[in-house]
Write an enzyme that holds these catalytic residues in place. Structure first.
Site, PDB file in Angstrom:
ATOM      1  N   GLY A  14      10.418  15.753   8.060  1.00  0.00           N
ATOM      2  CA  GLY A  14       9.821  14.503   7.566  1.00  0.00           C
ATOM      3  C   GLY A  14       8.604  14.071   8.359  1.00  0.00           C
ATOM      4  O   GLY A  14       8.169  14.757   9.297  1.00  0.00           O
ATOM      5  N   ARG A 101      21.174  -0.395  15.075  1.00  0.00           N
ATOM      6  CA  ARG A 101      20.318  -1.304  15.858  1.00  0.00           C
ATOM      7  C   ARG A 101      20.999  -2.601  16.266  1.00  0.00           C
ATOM      8  O   ARG A 101      20.806  -3.090  17.375  1.00  0.00           O
ATOM      9  CB  ARG A 101      19.039  -1.646  15.071  1.00  0.00           C
ATOM     10  N   CYS A 130       9.494  -0.008  13.085  1.00  0.00           N
ATOM     11  CA  CYS A 130       8.079   0.147  13.489  1.00  0.00           C
ATOM     12  C   CYS A 130       7.362  -1.194  13.658  1.00  0.00           C
ATOM     13  O   CYS A 130       6.624  -1.394  14.633  1.00  0.00           O
ATOM     14  CB  CYS A 130       7.349   1.008  12.458  1.00  0.00           C
ATOM     15  N   GLN A 157       1.666  -3.003   6.103  1.00  0.00           N
ATOM     16  CA  GLN A 157       2.282  -1.744   6.529  1.00  0.00           C
ATOM     17  C   GLN A 157       1.785  -0.557   5.704  1.00  0.00           C
ATOM     18  O   GLN A 157       1.800  -0.585   4.473  1.00  0.00           O
ATOM     19  CB  GLN A 157       3.812  -1.874   6.452  1.00  0.00           C
ATOM     20  N   HIS A 243       0.182   0.350  11.076  1.00  0.00           N
ATOM     21  CA  HIS A 243       0.550  -0.965  10.556  1.00  0.00           C
ATOM     22  C   HIS A 243      -0.282  -2.036  11.265  1.00  0.00           C
ATOM     23  O   HIS A 243      -0.550  -1.934  12.465  1.00  0.00           O
ATOM     24  CB  HIS A 243       2.018  -1.280  10.858  1.00  0.00           C
TER      25      HIS A 243
HETATM   26  P1  NAP Z   1      10.636  11.417   5.314  1.00  0.00           P
HETATM   27  O1  NAP Z   1       9.242  11.888   5.556  1.00  0.00           O
HETATM   28  O2  NAP Z   1      11.046  11.091   3.941  1.00  0.00           O
HETATM   29  O3  NAP Z   1      11.660  12.476   5.948  1.00  0.00           O
HETATM   30  C1  NAP Z   1      13.042  12.365   5.809  1.00  0.00           C
HETATM   31  C2  NAP Z   1      13.714  13.439   6.618  1.00  0.00           C
HETATM   32  O4  NAP Z   1      15.138  13.264   6.518  1.00  0.00           O
HETATM   33  C3  NAP Z   1      13.415  14.839   6.119  1.00  0.00           C
HETATM   34  O5  NAP Z   1      13.400  15.733   7.202  1.00  0.00           O
HETATM   35  C4  NAP Z   1      14.611  15.108   5.233  1.00  0.00           C
HETATM   36  O6  NAP Z   1      14.897  16.481   5.034  1.00  0.00           O
HETATM   37  C5  NAP Z   1      15.707  14.457   6.030  1.00  0.00           C
HETATM   38  N1  NAP Z   1      16.864  14.196   5.180  1.00  0.00           N
HETATM   39  C6  NAP Z   1      16.921  13.431   4.081  1.00  0.00           C
HETATM   40  N2  NAP Z   1      18.152  13.501   3.525  1.00  0.00           N
HETATM   41  C7  NAP Z   1      18.873  14.327   4.300  1.00  0.00           C
HETATM   42  C8  NAP Z   1      20.197  14.823   4.249  1.00  0.00           C
HETATM   43  N3  NAP Z   1      21.041  14.473   3.276  1.00  0.00           N
HETATM   44  N4  NAP Z   1      20.615  15.668   5.222  1.00  0.00           N
HETATM   45  C9  NAP Z   1      19.773  16.058   6.196  1.00  0.00           C
HETATM   46  N5  NAP Z   1      18.504  15.630   6.289  1.00  0.00           N
HETATM   47  C10 NAP Z   1      18.065  14.779   5.362  1.00  0.00           C
HETATM   48  O7  NAP Z   1      10.933  10.081   6.152  1.00  0.00           O
HETATM   49  P2  NAP Z   1      10.408   9.655   7.602  1.00  0.00           P
HETATM   50  O8  NAP Z   1       9.261   8.747   7.444  1.00  0.00           O
HETATM   51  O9  NAP Z   1      10.265  10.841   8.469  1.00  0.00           O
HETATM   52  O10 NAP Z   1      11.593   8.735   8.086  1.00  0.00           O
HETATM   53  C11 NAP Z   1      12.879   9.239   8.310  1.00  0.00           C
HETATM   54  C12 NAP Z   1      13.786   8.119   8.777  1.00  0.00           C
HETATM   55  O11 NAP Z   1      13.352   7.685  10.058  1.00  0.00           O
HETATM   56  C13 NAP Z   1      13.764   6.877   7.897  1.00  0.00           C
HETATM   57  O12 NAP Z   1      14.668   6.971   6.848  1.00  0.00           O
HETATM   58  C14 NAP Z   1      14.112   5.796   8.870  1.00  0.00           C
HETATM   59  O13 NAP Z   1      15.508   5.651   9.015  1.00  0.00           O
HETATM   60  C15 NAP Z   1      13.511   6.299  10.146  1.00  0.00           C
HETATM   61  N6  NAP Z   1      12.197   5.687  10.367  1.00  0.00           N
HETATM   62  C16 NAP Z   1      12.120   4.817  11.327  1.00  0.00           C
HETATM   63  C17 NAP Z   1      10.933   4.233  11.621  1.00  0.00           C
HETATM   64  C18 NAP Z   1      10.913   3.228  12.682  1.00  0.00           C
HETATM   65  O14 NAP Z   1      10.265   2.260  12.496  1.00  0.00           O
HETATM   66  N7  NAP Z   1      11.582   3.416  13.777  1.00  0.00           N
HETATM   67  C19 NAP Z   1       9.792   4.515  10.936  1.00  0.00           C
HETATM   68  C20 NAP Z   1       9.870   5.412   9.918  1.00  0.00           C
HETATM   69  C21 NAP Z   1      11.103   5.994   9.651  1.00  0.00           C
HETATM   70  P3  NAP Z   1      14.352  17.282   3.725  1.00  0.00           P
HETATM   71  O15 NAP Z   1      12.903  17.577   3.995  1.00  0.00           O
HETATM   72  O16 NAP Z   1      15.193  18.502   3.729  1.00  0.00           O
HETATM   73  O17 NAP Z   1      14.553  16.403   2.552  1.00  0.00           O
HETATM   74  C1  3JM Z   2      12.123   2.737   7.969  1.00  0.00           C
HETATM   75  O1  3JM Z   2      18.054   5.853   4.838  1.00  0.00           O
HETATM   76  C2  3JM Z   2      17.493   4.766   4.819  1.00  0.00           C
HETATM   77  O2  3JM Z   2      17.883   3.819   4.132  1.00  0.00           O
HETATM   78  C3  3JM Z   2      16.304   4.624   5.752  1.00  0.00           C
HETATM   79  C4  3JM Z   2      15.381   3.569   5.335  1.00  0.00           C
HETATM   80  C5  3JM Z   2      14.281   3.325   6.335  1.00  0.00           C
HETATM   81  C6  3JM Z   2      14.489   2.636   7.538  1.00  0.00           C
HETATM   82  C7  3JM Z   2      15.873   2.304   8.004  1.00  0.00           C
HETATM   83  O3  3JM Z   2      16.469   1.336   7.516  1.00  0.00           O
HETATM   84  O4  3JM Z   2      16.353   3.024   8.877  1.00  0.00           O
HETATM   85  C8  3JM Z   2      13.003   3.738   6.001  1.00  0.00           C
HETATM   86  C9  3JM Z   2      11.926   3.451   6.814  1.00  0.00           C
HETATM   87  C10 3JM Z   2      13.388   2.326   8.332  1.00  0.00           C
HETATM   88  C11 3JM Z   2      13.557   1.540   9.572  1.00  0.00           C
HETATM   89  O5  3JM Z   2      12.885   1.865  10.549  1.00  0.00           O
HETATM   90  O6  3JM Z   2      14.301   0.553   9.586  1.00  0.00           O
END
Ligand code: NAP
Ligand code: 3JM
Length: 334
Positions: A14, A101, A130, A157, A243
């Protein structure tokens, strides 16, 4: 020789996962072994780390044998389901999702603010949202000096905060729109190209979105002050990376813009960029690909007794996600 660690990246394919690999390399994190985990969709893929290809494996409960540190970014439901197995296998997890969290046993950490909480972990350390991260990096020095009583924040954002597919959607929609072709939203609930969407995550009973309430609750937990009042409006904008936030605060003690600029110049993680007469203020084009939290437009809020307004910009994928998590991991291994 210094100790090296077996790292698993959950969600490696991702937007955040890719950035994890980049930053582990950039910062020369002492990686011994690297396990890349994602869904069945990614089976057979390979990702490069240190010039070498690594296979992507399907995430299962058995993925964590011998792993020292898990960097998780595969969504909240995967973290809820799989991180307990990782902890049982002996790993420490830095989780990017919202899953743990607000759990009382889980430290919620921005190293510049409350890094000392890392050592209290019981196997999981949560990385804040974020938008919360960049806001508290900028506000913490002011809170220590003048005690913040209330925060009103509006976020702008970028689409990358919602994952890799949303980045592609903005690019594709923009091309179609400029070619006078019909745009049918697929990933976002509305057109995002040349538009703004005042909804991030789901709506709650109080009329706020979950993203907005993350900012309220996480800020209080990180700054360890449940009395801080926070009002947030989170807006998705057609920007690819970084953002921006309009942040207005009321403090207990009066503080001037000059004092704020002085406090923030050299504060950990902050880059001041505040010379409006020269057109100097932070924008996403400054923050993209950078580690800092950029602050500008600092001014007195003349509508209240002790008010300050400011503008805060940071790369949501770096400081807002992968970088903050890797800084936590660096503290863990110190
Ligand atoms: P993304 O680009 O959509 O990537 C999602 C990742 O999760 C991909 O590697 C995907 O694998 C994997 N995944 C999804 N479903 C899965 C499953 N059933 N089993 C195993 N792996 C799975 O999203 P992203 O922006 O990287 O964000 C990922 C997560 O990080 C978010 O959902 C959120 O919880 C967190 N996040 C946090 C912040 C923050 O502010 N701290 C910011 C952004 C995101 P595939 O490629 O195989 O589908
Ligand atoms: C940022 O699986 C989910 O519902 C993830 C959704 C998500 C989140 C989260 O709630 O973890 C997408 C993008 C966040 C976040 O940082 O809170």
């Amino acid at each position: 020789m210094a100790k090296r660690y077996n790292i698993a990246v959950m969600g490696a394919t991702g937007a955040v996962g890719n950035c994890f690999l980049k930053i582990l390399e950039e910062r020369k994190f002492p990686v011994k072994g690297l396990t890349l985990l994602a869904s069945e969709r990614s089976e057979g893929k390979r990702l490069k780390f240190g010039g070498k290809p690594y296979p992507v494996e399907v995430l299962t409960h058995d993925s964590f044998k011998g792993i020292d540190i898990v960097l998780a970014s595969a969504g909240a439901s995967r973290s809820l389901e799989f991180l307990p197995s990782a902890v049982k296998a002996g790993a420490v997890c830095v989780d990017n999702s919202s899953a743990f969290r607000m759990d009382e046993e889980t430290p919620l950490v921005v190293p510049e603010v409350n890094g000392r909480r890392i050592r209290e972990n019981k196997g999981i350390i949560a990385n804040p949202n974020c938008s919360t991260i960049q806001m508290v990096v900028a506000l913490w020095p002011i809170h220590k000096a003048a005690k913040i009583k209330r925060i009103v924040v509006t976020t702008f954002q970028s689409v990358s905060g919602a994952g890799q597919k949303k980045v592609i959607e903005l690019r594709e929609q923009s091309k179609l729109f400029l070619a006078d072709k019909k745009v049918i939203p697929a990933e976002f609930p509305h057109r995002i190209a040349f538009n703004l969407i005042p909804q991030i995550d789901i709506f709650l009973d109080n009329g706020y979105t979950k993203e907005e309430m993350k900012m309220v609750n996480e800020t209080r937990k990180i700054m360890e002050d449940p009395s801080i009042r926070v009002n947030a409006t989170c807006v998705r904008v057609p920007v690819f990376y970084a953002h921006s936030e309009s942040v207005n605060i009321e403090t207990e003690r009066h503080i001037t813009p000059d004092e704020v600029r002085k406090l923030l110049s050299g504060a950990p993680g902050v880059v001041m960029m505040d010379d409006p007469s020269k057109g100097l203020y932070p924008m996403p084009i400054h923050a993209e690909g950078e580690d800092g939290t950029f602050v500008g437009r600092v001014r007195q809020d003349e509508s209240v007794k002790n008010g300050i307004s400011m503008w805060v910009v940071s790369d949501n994928i770096r400081k807002g996600a992968a970088l903050n998590a890797i800084q936590i991991a660096e503290e863990l291994i110190k």
